[in-house]
Design a protein around this motif. Structure first.
Motif, PDB file in Angstrom:
ATOM      1  N   HIS A 163      41.410  54.075  20.373  1.00 15.64           N
ATOM      2  CA  HIS A 163      42.264  54.391  21.521  1.00 15.64           C
ATOM      3  C   HIS A 163      41.946  55.775  22.074  1.00 15.64           C
ATOM      4  O   HIS A 163      41.860  55.972  23.285  1.00 15.64           O
ATOM      5  CB  HIS A 163      43.740  54.319  21.119  1.00 15.64           C
ATOM      6  N   PHE A 166      38.487  55.767  23.847  1.00 16.88           N
ATOM      7  CA  PHE A 166      38.557  55.132  25.164  1.00 16.88           C
ATOM      8  C   PHE A 166      39.333  55.999  26.157  1.00 16.88           C
ATOM      9  O   PHE A 166      39.077  55.975  27.358  1.00 16.88           O
ATOM     10  CB  PHE A 166      39.194  53.751  25.061  1.00 16.88           C
ATOM     11  N   MET A 174      39.232  53.251  33.451  1.00 16.50           N
ATOM     12  CA  MET A 174      38.567  52.149  34.156  1.00 16.50           C
ATOM     13  C   MET A 174      39.388  50.883  34.113  1.00 16.50           C
ATOM     14  O   MET A 174      39.398  50.096  35.060  1.00 16.50           O
ATOM     15  CB  MET A 174      37.230  51.864  33.452  1.00 16.50           C
TER      16      MET A 174
ATOM     17  N   ARG B 123      31.674  49.432  36.568  1.00 15.63           N
ATOM     18  CA  ARG B 123      33.076  49.183  36.202  1.00 15.63           C
ATOM     19  C   ARG B 123      33.379  47.692  36.155  1.00 15.63           C
ATOM     20  O   ARG B 123      34.113  47.226  35.282  1.00 15.63           O
ATOM     21  CB  ARG B 123      33.994  49.874  37.209  1.00 15.63           C
ATOM     22  N   VAL B 126      32.244  46.235  32.852  1.00 15.21           N
ATOM     23  CA  VAL B 126      33.193  46.537  31.776  1.00 15.21           C
ATOM     24  C   VAL B 126      34.432  45.656  31.919  1.00 15.21           C
ATOM     25  O   VAL B 126      34.934  45.089  30.939  1.00 15.21           O
ATOM     26  CB  VAL B 126      33.590  48.030  31.799  1.00 15.21           C
ATOM     27  N   ALA B 127      34.884  45.538  33.153  1.00 14.80           N
ATOM     28  CA  ALA B 127      36.074  44.724  33.392  1.00 14.80           C
ATOM     29  C   ALA B 127      35.828  43.262  33.039  1.00 14.80           C
ATOM     30  O   ALA B 127      36.717  42.580  32.517  1.00 14.80           O
ATOM     31  CB  ALA B 127      36.502  44.851  34.862  1.00 14.80           C
ATOM     32  N   THR B 130      36.182  42.797  29.380  1.00 13.38           N
ATOM     33  CA  THR B 130      37.604  42.894  29.051  1.00 13.38           C
ATOM     34  C   THR B 130      38.342  41.622  29.441  1.00 13.38           C
ATOM     35  O   THR B 130      39.214  41.141  28.699  1.00 13.38           O
ATOM     36  CB  THR B 130      38.232  44.093  29.784  1.00 13.38           C
ATOM     37  N   LEU B 152      47.709  44.387  26.096  1.00  8.71           N
ATOM     38  CA  LEU B 152      47.407  44.126  24.692  1.00  8.71           C
ATOM     39  C   LEU B 152      45.900  43.990  24.472  1.00  8.71           C
ATOM     40  O   LEU B 152      45.353  44.488  23.480  1.00  8.71           O
ATOM     41  CB  LEU B 152      48.142  42.858  24.228  1.00  8.71           C
ATOM     42  N   ARG B 154      43.466  45.429  26.182  1.00 10.47           N
ATOM     43  CA  ARG B 154      42.868  46.773  26.209  1.00 10.47           C
ATOM     44  C   ARG B 154      43.054  47.469  24.868  1.00 10.47           C
ATOM     45  O   ARG B 154      42.140  48.088  24.316  1.00 10.47           O
ATOM     46  CB  ARG B 154      43.528  47.627  27.301  1.00 10.47           C
ATOM     47  N   SER B 155      44.270  47.358  24.362  1.00  7.55           N
ATOM     48  CA  SER B 155      44.597  48.046  23.118  1.00  7.55           C
ATOM     49  C   SER B 155      43.833  47.448  21.930  1.00  7.55           C
ATOM     50  O   SER B 155      43.336  48.180  21.065  1.00  7.55           O
ATOM     51  CB  SER B 155      46.104  47.967  22.894  1.00  7.55           C
ATOM     52  N   LEU B 157      41.056  45.773  22.110  1.00 10.91           N
ATOM     53  CA  LEU B 157      39.648  46.125  22.289  1.00 10.91           C
ATOM     54  C   LEU B 157      39.374  47.513  21.700  1.00 10.91           C
ATOM     55  O   LEU B 157      38.371  47.731  21.004  1.00 10.91           O
ATOM     56  CB  LEU B 157      39.291  46.146  23.774  1.00 10.91           C
ATOM     57  N   ALA B 158      40.275  48.428  21.991  1.00  9.37           N
ATOM     58  CA  ALA B 158      40.117  49.781  21.463  1.00  9.37           C
ATOM     59  C   ALA B 158      40.148  49.767  19.941  1.00  9.37           C
ATOM     60  O   ALA B 158      39.348  50.455  19.280  1.00  9.37           O
ATOM     61  CB  ALA B 158      41.204  50.695  22.019  1.00  9.37           C
TER      62      ALA B 158
END
Lengths: 198, 198
Positions: A163, A166, A174, B123, B126-127, B130, B152, B154-155, B157-158
DNA sequence: CGAGTGATCTGAACGCCGTCCCATTCCATC
DNA sequence: GATGGAATGGGACGGCGTTCAGATCACTCG
């Protein structure tokens, strides 16, 4: 030219580390230069090689210093704190990374040549930071699963690191994430909930 | 010297990207050199600057290619899979990073100068990756919390990224962690459990 | 006290790098 | 053919990490 003995070897080492860390924090890993450090302390590039032996060794020492500062920062944030210590640790993680942006980033940007391992002292510094988290996790875990603390701590460190990483490198920006700290805390809480802790 | 027109501008661009990616994958970000790429394709360094304008632009394009390959890899791993798709995605994350170690690492080692943002097309790549995860998360989330899927995703993934990063850079080895993939899966499961999904 | 020794320090040299830029070359058009 | 413009080559520049021969000084020992 020639021996000067303005400083002992230890003083010189400290001088280089201080100025080096200042440089690293100022310009970042990509623009860091051992030559520039030498120039700033009024010695020649050769002297840096006398003291550290190589660029890699210098950077390892500088990163080691960052780890020292980081550990102290973390401990100070936790000192005297009674409640929500794990949340405080997560906030400290982010605050340190943000505040020492370049130095923190250098910890991960710099990589030894493949196959070369960092020194024991470096590993100990990483372990010391981890150990703080292990203790905090153990403290909130139910007694019967407390043995899981080390593995859980490693995993949660990785989660929080992701986290934070990123957040700093722009990936979250992004993707439209605007509360990385909150997300990190939520994931840690999720993990503790599984063990009935928190 | 002088105009050759052995290749069109587009062919040249493709040539540079192909050889550049090969180099990047072979020697890694730290040892990557635009000059070497030029030499290998039989053009001069000037030509690379004609086509890409700068080292940064070249690296952004190379990283873009890595993202393309990564997305294709991820989709292929998920194609036709019925069960445990999220676990498959996590495995794909690790497998790609391990298999394309240098190229994957370059995605995070390379950083634009401060204040400079990557292009829209970058971008979007990357999107796109995701988005795959958002879909998979949404699919296992109870309908009433499905709106939480993007945040969730994004989190998580991190979180997975952090585990993968620590696995590759040696941090986990330092700390005695020997099952990074398992730990990552566990953290994802923890998060889904909170929402009553999985 | 003076000569010799050895640790320390300098800085030029090397081979890289990214970047710039202009002379050269060739293609397309007339 | 001549010519204008686009593509290309590659030298030049300043900077990097690394090496190492030579210069310099603090010692030690006679």
């Amino acid at each position: 030219m020639g021996r000067r003995s303005d400083h002992s070897r230890e003083e010189l080492r400290e001088l280089i580390l201080q100025e080096g860390h200042r440089q690293l924090a100022q310009v970042g890993f990509a623009r860091f230069s051992a030559r520039e450090v030498a120039k700033r302390i009024g010695y020649s590039i050769g002297t840096i090689y006398n003291v550290f032996g190589s660029y890699d060794a210098l950077l390892l020492a500088l990163n080691g210093r960052t780890l020292d500062i980081w550990l102290a920062f973390l401990e100070e944030r936790l000192a005297g704190r009674e409640e929500r210590r794990l949340d405080a640790a997560i906030e400290a993680y982010f605050d340190f990374a943000l505040g020492e942006r370049h130095a923190w980033t250098a910890l991960y940007d710099f990589r030894l040549p493949e196959g070369v391992l960092p020194s024991d002292s470096y590993r100990e510094k990483v372990a010391a930071i981890t150990e703080v988290i292990v203790r905090e996790i153990a403290a909130v875990l139910p007694p019967d699963v407390r043995e899981e603390a080390p593995a859980l701590a490693r995993s949660l460190l990785a989660s929080v690191h992701g986290h934070c990483f990123f957040a700093l490198n722009g990936t979250f920006a992004m993707l439209g994430e605007d509360d990385p700290v909150g997300a990190a805390k939520a994931r840690v809480a999720d993990a503790l909930a599984r063990f009935g802790g928190g």
